[in-house]
Design a protein around this motif. Structure first.
Motif, PDB file in Angstrom:
ATOM      1  N   LEU B  36      -0.762   1.465  -6.253  1.00 26.04           N
ATOM      2  CA  LEU B  36      -1.220   1.914  -4.935  1.00 26.04           C
ATOM      3  C   LEU B  36      -2.001   3.219  -5.058  1.00 26.04           C
ATOM      4  O   LEU B  36      -3.082   3.376  -4.465  1.00 26.04           O
ATOM      5  CB  LEU B  36      -0.005   2.110  -4.017  1.00 26.04           C
ATOM      6  N   PHE B  37      -1.458   4.150  -5.820  1.00 25.01           N
ATOM      7  CA  PHE B  37      -2.078   5.467  -5.964  1.00 25.01           C
ATOM      8  C   PHE B  37      -3.371   5.373  -6.787  1.00 25.01           C
ATOM      9  O   PHE B  37      -4.334   6.085  -6.536  1.00 25.01           O
ATOM     10  CB  PHE B  37      -1.073   6.455  -6.563  1.00 25.01           C
ATOM     11  N   GLU B  38      -3.366   4.478  -7.777  1.00 28.27           N
ATOM     12  CA  GLU B  38      -4.593   4.251  -8.550  1.00 28.27           C
ATOM     13  C   GLU B  38      -5.716   3.761  -7.638  1.00 28.27           C
ATOM     14  O   GLU B  38      -6.851   4.228  -7.719  1.00 28.27           O
ATOM     15  CB  GLU B  38      -4.344   3.203  -9.644  1.00 28.27           C
ATOM     16  N   ALA B  39      -5.391   2.817  -6.770  1.00 24.95           N
ATOM     17  CA  ALA B  39      -6.412   2.240  -5.889  1.00 24.95           C
ATOM     18  C   ALA B  39      -6.909   3.274  -4.880  1.00 24.95           C
ATOM     19  O   ALA B  39      -8.111   3.379  -4.616  1.00 24.95           O
ATOM     20  CB  ALA B  39      -5.851   1.013  -5.162  1.00 24.95           C
ATOM     21  N   MET B  40      -5.973   4.067  -4.323  1.00 25.09           N
ATOM     22  CA  MET B  40      -6.363   5.099  -3.367  1.00 25.09           C
ATOM     23  C   MET B  40      -7.315   6.104  -4.005  1.00 25.09           C
ATOM     24  O   MET B  40      -8.367   6.438  -3.456  1.00 25.09           O
ATOM     25  CB  MET B  40      -5.122   5.838  -2.858  1.00 25.09           C
ATOM     26  N   TYR B  83     -10.292   5.124   3.945  1.00 27.76           N
ATOM     27  CA  TYR B  83      -9.516   3.937   4.361  1.00 27.76           C
ATOM     28  C   TYR B  83     -10.411   2.978   5.138  1.00 27.76           C
ATOM     29  O   TYR B  83     -10.345   1.750   4.941  1.00 27.76           O
ATOM     30  CB  TYR B  83      -8.291   4.354   5.191  1.00 27.76           C
ATOM     31  N   SER B  84     -11.276   3.519   6.012  1.00 28.03           N
ATOM     32  CA  SER B  84     -12.103   2.630   6.839  1.00 28.03           C
ATOM     33  C   SER B  84     -13.105   1.852   5.979  1.00 28.03           C
ATOM     34  O   SER B  84     -13.381   0.685   6.240  1.00 28.03           O
ATOM     35  CB  SER B  84     -12.810   3.415   7.946  1.00 28.03           C
ATOM     36  N   LEU B  85     -13.618   2.496   4.939  1.00 23.53           N
ATOM     37  CA  LEU B  85     -14.532   1.791   4.034  1.00 23.53           C
ATOM     38  C   LEU B  85     -13.794   0.685   3.277  1.00 23.53           C
ATOM     39  O   LEU B  85     -14.293  -0.427   3.130  1.00 23.53           O
ATOM     40  CB  LEU B  85     -15.161   2.767   3.032  1.00 23.53           C
ATOM     41  N   ILE B  86     -12.590   0.993   2.775  1.00 22.10           N
ATOM     42  CA  ILE B  86     -11.818   0.000   2.013  1.00 22.10           C
ATOM     43  C   ILE B  86     -11.536  -1.234   2.877  1.00 22.10           C
ATOM     44  O   ILE B  86     -11.742  -2.374   2.452  1.00 22.10           O
ATOM     45  CB  ILE B  86     -10.484   0.608   1.506  1.00 22.10           C
ATOM     46  N   HIS B  87     -11.065  -1.003   4.099  1.00 16.61           N
ATOM     47  CA  HIS B  87     -10.750  -2.142   4.972  1.00 16.61           C
ATOM     48  C   HIS B  87     -12.023  -2.877   5.417  1.00 16.61           C
ATOM     49  O   HIS B  87     -12.044  -4.103   5.471  1.00 16.61           O
ATOM     50  CB  HIS B  87      -9.910  -1.677   6.169  1.00 16.61           C
ATOM     51  N   ASP B  88     -13.095  -2.130   5.709  1.00 13.17           N
ATOM     52  CA  ASP B  88     -14.339  -2.788   6.132  1.00 13.17           C
ATOM     53  C   ASP B  88     -14.927  -3.671   5.032  1.00 13.17           C
ATOM     54  O   ASP B  88     -15.595  -4.665   5.323  1.00 13.17           O
ATOM     55  CB  ASP B  88     -15.418  -1.752   6.499  1.00 13.17           C
ATOM     56  N   HIS B 106     -11.086  -3.853  -3.315  1.00 11.36           N
ATOM     57  CA  HIS B 106     -10.427  -5.155  -3.516  1.00 11.36           C
ATOM     58  C   HIS B 106     -11.009  -5.909  -4.698  1.00 11.36           C
ATOM     59  O   HIS B 106     -10.377  -6.837  -5.214  1.00 11.36           O
ATOM     60  CB  HIS B 106     -10.499  -6.011  -2.237  1.00 11.36           C
ATOM     61  N   LYS B 107     -12.215  -5.532  -5.145  1.00  6.55           N
ATOM     62  CA  LYS B 107     -12.782  -6.144  -6.347  1.00  6.55           C
ATOM     63  C   LYS B 107     -12.202  -5.479  -7.594  1.00  6.55           C
ATOM     64  O   LYS B 107     -11.900  -6.147  -8.579  1.00  6.55           O
ATOM     65  CB  LYS B 107     -14.316  -5.982  -6.345  1.00  6.55           C
ATOM     66  N   ALA B 112      -4.549  -7.408  -1.617  1.00  3.96           N
ATOM     67  CA  ALA B 112      -3.295  -6.828  -1.117  1.00  3.96           C
ATOM     68  C   ALA B 112      -3.257  -5.330  -1.404  1.00  3.96           C
ATOM     69  O   ALA B 112      -2.919  -4.518  -0.527  1.00  3.96           O
ATOM     70  CB  ALA B 112      -2.098  -7.530  -1.753  1.00  3.96           C
ATOM     71  N   THR B 113      -3.630  -4.976  -2.627  1.00  4.13           N
ATOM     72  CA  THR B 113      -3.625  -3.563  -3.001  1.00  4.13           C
ATOM     73  C   THR B 113      -4.617  -2.773  -2.147  1.00  4.13           C
ATOM     74  O   THR B 113      -4.335  -1.645  -1.730  1.00  4.13           O
ATOM     75  CB  THR B 113      -3.948  -3.406  -4.503  1.00  4.13           C
ATOM     76  N   ALA B 114      -5.776  -3.365  -1.865  1.00  8.55           N
ATOM     77  CA  ALA B 114      -6.782  -2.674  -1.058  1.00  8.55           C
ATOM     78  C   ALA B 114      -6.281  -2.466   0.375  1.00  8.55           C
ATOM     79  O   ALA B 114      -6.483  -1.396   0.965  1.00  8.55           O
ATOM     80  CB  ALA B 114      -8.093  -3.462  -1.059  1.00  8.55           C
ATOM     81  N   ILE B 115      -5.632  -3.467   0.938  1.00  7.00           N
ATOM     82  CA  ILE B 115      -5.077  -3.312   2.297  1.00  7.00           C
ATOM     83  C   ILE B 115      -4.076  -2.167   2.303  1.00  7.00           C
ATOM     84  O   ILE B 115      -4.118  -1.278   3.165  1.00  7.00           O
ATOM     85  CB  ILE B 115      -4.418  -4.624   2.774  1.00  7.00           C
ATOM     86  N   LEU B 116      -3.185  -2.164   1.303  1.00  9.46           N
ATOM     87  CA  LEU B 116      -2.151  -1.119   1.245  1.00  9.46           C
ATOM     88  C   LEU B 116      -2.747   0.252   0.937  1.00  9.46           C
ATOM     89  O   LEU B 116      -2.279   1.270   1.469  1.00  9.46           O
ATOM     90  CB  LEU B 116      -1.095  -1.482   0.200  1.00  9.46           C
ATOM     91  N   ALA B 117      -3.769   0.310   0.103  1.00 11.57           N
ATOM     92  CA  ALA B 117      -4.409   1.599  -0.194  1.00 11.57           C
ATOM     93  C   ALA B 117      -4.996   2.181   1.093  1.00 11.57           C
ATOM     94  O   ALA B 117      -4.877   3.385   1.364  1.00 11.57           O
ATOM     95  CB  ALA B 117      -5.488   1.422  -1.259  1.00 11.57           C
ATOM     96  N   GLY B 118      -5.620   1.331   1.907  1.00  9.09           N
ATOM     97  CA  GLY B 118      -6.142   1.783   3.196  1.00  9.09           C
ATOM     98  C   GLY B 118      -5.026   2.262   4.109  1.00  9.09           C
ATOM     99  O   GLY B 118      -5.113   3.349   4.712  1.00  9.09           O
ATOM    100  N   ASP B 119      -3.979   1.479   4.208  1.00 11.79           N
ATOM    101  CA  ASP B 119      -2.842   1.862   5.056  1.00 11.79           C
ATOM    102  C   ASP B 119      -2.246   3.193   4.591  1.00 11.79           C
ATOM    103  O   ASP B 119      -1.876   4.046   5.401  1.00 11.79           O
ATOM    104  CB  ASP B 119      -1.748   0.780   5.000  1.00 11.79           C
TER     105      ASP B 119
END
Lengths: 300, 300
Positions: B36-40, B83-88, B106-107, B112-119
Motif C-alpha cells: 500500500l505504501f509503495e503504491a502511494m 488520490y484523485s489522479l489514481i482513481h481517475d 493500477h498498471k 485493488a492496490t490502486a483503489i486502496l492507495a487512493g483511499d
C-alpha cells in the motif's frame, strides 16, 4: 446474562435516530452529479445495523455526555463504514454482488459510480467531523483530536492498511500473528475509534480513555471473529449474502485457522475482557456492556 | 509581462521543499501492508508540478504568514490531488495507462492496490489537516475552518461531484453551462481551496478571503482550459501521456465546444480577472500573480 427486551427497544430507537440523522447530514443534491448522491444514499440506507454510530453515542454517554449531541460524528463513522463496504465489494477487490440481500453499489449502478460514491462518503465524513454543531457544543481541540483519531483508524494505521493486508493474504496460509494484524487493522481499529470518538468529543480522563480503548479493541476483534463464524454457519436469507464466501475466496479467517469451537471460545473471552475493561466506569458504561453482549450474540 | 528566471528558481525551490515534506509527512510503513505504501509513494513522487501545495504556501504568504508553517496542509492537498489522479486513471473511470510518462498506479501495481492507495491518501490528507504542528502555530478554529473548506472542495460540493458529472457527460453534447459546472467542480474547487486554505490557517479578513477566492476560481478555470488545450496541442513526450485522449474519450472540453482560439482567449481573460481580484492585496500577492502567469504559460 442475556439481553433484555429493553435493550432491543433501545437499539431500535437508536438505529432509527441514526437513519434520520443520515438523511439530514448527508446531502442529496440534484443536478449534473445527481447519480453520485443516488448511489451514496442507496448504500447508506440499505439497512445496516448502525453498530459503529451507536458506539459513538454510547461512548459519549460513558463520558457523561448526551448521545444526541454527537450525531454528526456518529454519521461520519457510518459514512466511513459504508464507503469501505462499497469499495471492498468492487470487482477488483472482493467482487461481491450482494450485500444485505440487495445488489452491491457497483451492481445497482456501475463501477465508476461506486468508486466515486465511496470517495464522496469518505470525504464527507471529515466534513461532518468538523461540523459547526459539534464545534458549538464541544471544545475545538476535542474535535481536532477526534479527526486525528478517525483519520488514523480509517486510514494508514487502520482500515485501509488492514484491507491491503487482507487482500495480500488471500490464497495463502497465514500465521496467527498475521491474522491478528489483519483483524486489528481491518475491523477493530474503526470500532475502537467509534467508542473513543464519542468520549473524546465530550472529553474524559486518561484512565477512562484507556478503558474505552481496551473495550473497543476487544469487541472489535470479537466482532470480526463472529463475522467469520456467521459466514460459515448463518442462514443465507438472514445474512443477506452467500454463505461460505470467505472459504471460496481463501480468506484468512479465525475459524479457518483455529476451527469453529475455538473461535467461539475466543470471542467469548474477548467479551469478558471488554467487560472487565469498562468496570471502572460503573453505571455509565451499562449501554456499552449491553452492546458487547449484542456483538457476541448477533445473528447478522 | 513574462515570468522572470527568479520565479522559476523560486518555483523549483518550493517544489523541492514540497517533495521533501511529502517524504516526511506521508508515512512509509513496513510490514503486511507495505505494498500500500509503495503504491502511494510511487504515485506521490512521480514528478508532479506541485501547483496546489505551492498555492497553499502562497495563500499563507498573502495573509502575512510563513510558507513553511503550512507544510502539513500543503502536503494534505497534494495527497488529495494524487488520490484523485489514481482513481481517475482506473479502468472503470478514464482507463489511462500512462501518467507523467510512467505507468499509472493500477498498471504499476494492480487495481485493488490502486483503489486502496487512493483511499489511503485521501484519509491521510485529513490526518495532516488536523496535524499537531498546525495546531501549535495557528488558532484551532482556523484548522477546523480549513478542514471544512477542503472537505467541501474535494467532495460532494466539488471534485467528486465534478468527476461524476464529467463521466456522465462523456459521449454526448454538453452546453456551455454544463461544461462550466464540470470545470468548476472537477478542477477549480480544489485549486481555489488550496489558496484559501493557506490564508485561512494564518487568518485573514473577509475581503481578503473574497479576493483569494475569486483568484482561485479564475486560475482554476484557466488551469482546466489550458489542460484541455495541451491535450490537443502538446508534445507527447513533454506531456507524458498520449495526445488527443480527451477527443478519443469524447470528453466535454472547452476547445471541443468553442475551438482552440476562443479557448486561449478565455484563459487569458480569466488570468486578467484573477490578477484584478488580488490587486487589493498589494505586494503580498506578488507570488500569486506570478503563479497565475505560470498557469497560463505552462507547457505540461
Amino acid at each position: 446474562m442475556g439481553l433484555s427486551a429493553d435493550f432491543f427497544d433501545w437499539l431500535k430507537s437508536k438505529q432509527e435516530l441514526v437513519n434520520r440523522a443520515l438523511e439530514f447530514y448527508v446531502p442529496y443534491l440534484d443536478g449534473q452529479a445527481r447519480r453520485l448522491f443516488e448511489a451514496m444514499h442507496y448504500s447508506l440506507m440499505s439497512g445496516g445495523k448502525r453498530l459503529r454510530p451507536i458506539l459513538v453515542m454510547a461512548g459519549a454517554e460513558a463520558a457523561g455526555g448526551k448521545p444526541e449531541d454527537v450525531l454528526p460524528a456518529a454519521c461520519a463513522i457510518e459514512c466511513i463504514h459504508t464507503y469501505s463496504l462499497i469499495h471492498d465489494d468492487l470487482p477488483a477487490m472482493d467482487d461481491d454482488d450482494l450485500r444485505r440481500g440487495k445488489p452491491t453499489c457497483h451492481k445497482a449502478f456501475d463501477e465508476a459510480t461506486a468508486i466515486l460514491a465511496g470517495d464522496g462518503l469518505l470525504t464527507h465524513a471529515f466534513r461532518l467531523l468538523a461540523h459547526e454543531e459539534l464545534a458549538d457544543k464541544f471544545p475545538q481541540e476535542n474535535l481536532l483530536e477526534g479527526i486525528r483519531l478517525v483519520a488514523e483508524a480509517a486510514g494508514l494505521y487502520g482500515m485501509v492498511a488492514g484491507q491491503m493486508a487482507d487482500l495480500l493474504a488471500e490464497g495463502r496460509n497465514v500465521t496467527a500473528e498475521e491474522l491478528a494484524f489483519i483483524h486489528r487493522h481491518k475491523t477493530a481499529a474503526l470500532i475502537r475509534a467509534s467508542v473513543l470518538l464519542g468520549a473524546t468529543l465530550v472529553g474524559t480522563g486518561k484512565k477512562e480513555k484507556e478503558a474505552l480503548s481496551s473495550y473497543g479493541w476487544n469487541i472489535g476483534h470479537a466482532f470480526q471473529i463472529i463475522d467469520d463464524i456467521l459466514d460459515l454457519t448463518a442462514d443465507e436469507k438472514t445474512l443477506g449474502k452467500p454463505i461460505g464466501s470467505d472459504l471460496k475466496k481463501k480468506k484468512a479467517t479465525y475459524p479457518a485457522l483455529f476451527g469453529l469451537e475455538a473461535s467461539r471460545a475466543k470471542a467469548r473471552s474477548l467479551l469478558e475482557e471488554a467487560l472487565s475493561s469498562i468496570a471502572i466506569l460503573g453505571d455509565k458504561a451499562k449501554t456499552l456492556a449491553d452492546i458487547a453482549y449484542y456483538v457476541l450474540e448477533r445473528k447478522l
